[in-house]
Design an enzyme around this catalytic site. Structure first.
Site: not given
Ligand code: GAR
Length: 193
Positions: A13, A15, A108, A110, A144, A175
């Site tokens: 979590g 982000n 989202n 990514h 998708e 991010e």
């Molecule tokens: C982040 O790096 C996000 O971009 C990625 O998972 C991580 C979550 O970290 N998401 C994906 O790969 C989606 N396909 P967080 O829980 O610390 O935010």
């Protein structure tokens, strides 16, 4: 008035935390009205609860189908009063019925420069492909996976000797700035699907 946003997580979590911290600023156009996890032990829930943000666990394993889970998820988000949804490390595929209901309202993040390296191992895939740069993407969510219209991207170099961990950390730092900036644009009506 700040726009209400529900943030969906499955784990750490970080982000979500970046969004919550950005939203705490008076001039930020959105507020996090709920944090929802499909996993009861998601670490991010602890941070959200400490910030007095309503938290909810919706365990996908207790539902008999994807449709049943997504219907419950939709109802729950509606109940929180959220107008927008941010997926932040939410590691569940969503059904087309669900994504349609939130079209243009759900985004989202990514960890790659989409359309490159979709899927759950984006950083590892970038290294294995010999990419010289990678980064992160915020995009609208469509049926998708990892495919909706792109709102914002940030680039980082892939350095010699990078591992999945070192590259992930470099991307994650970006991010945490990119996601709040992209959500702000959406909440201000500066981007539209
Ligand atoms: C982040 O790096 C996000 O971009 C990625 O998972 C991580 C979550 O970290 N998401 C994906 O790969 C989606 N396909 P967080 O829980 O610390 O935010």
């Amino acid at each position: 008035m700040k726009k209400k946003v529900a943030v969906l997580i499955s784990g750490r979590g970080s982000n979500m935390q970046a969004l919550v911290e950005a939203a705490a600023k008076p001039d930020y156009p959105a507020e996090v009205c709920a944090v929802i996890s499909n996993k009861a032990d998601a670490k991010g829930l602890v941070f959200a609860a400490a910030k007095k943000i309503p938290t909810h666990v919706l365990d996908h394993k207790t539902f008999e189908s994807r449709d049943a889970f997504d219907t419950a998820l939709h109802d729950l988000i509606k109940k929180t009063g959220a107008e927008f949804v941010c997926l932040a490390g939410f590691m569940r595929l969503l059904t087309p019925g669900f994504t349609r209901k939130w079209e243009g309202k759900m985004i989202n993040i990514h960890p790659s420069l989409l359309p490159l390296f979709k899927g759950a191992h984006a950083q590892r895939d970038a290294i294995e492909a010999g990419a010289k740069e990678s980064g992160c993407t915020v995009h609208f969510v469509v049926a998708e996976m990892d495919s909706g219209p792109i709102i914002a991207q940030a680039k980082v170099p892939v350095l010699p000797g990078d591992t999945e961990e070192t590259l992930s950390a470099r991307i994650l730092k970006e991010e945490h700035t990119l996601y709040p900036a992209a959500l702000a644009k959406l909440a201000r009506g500066e981007v539209r699907m």
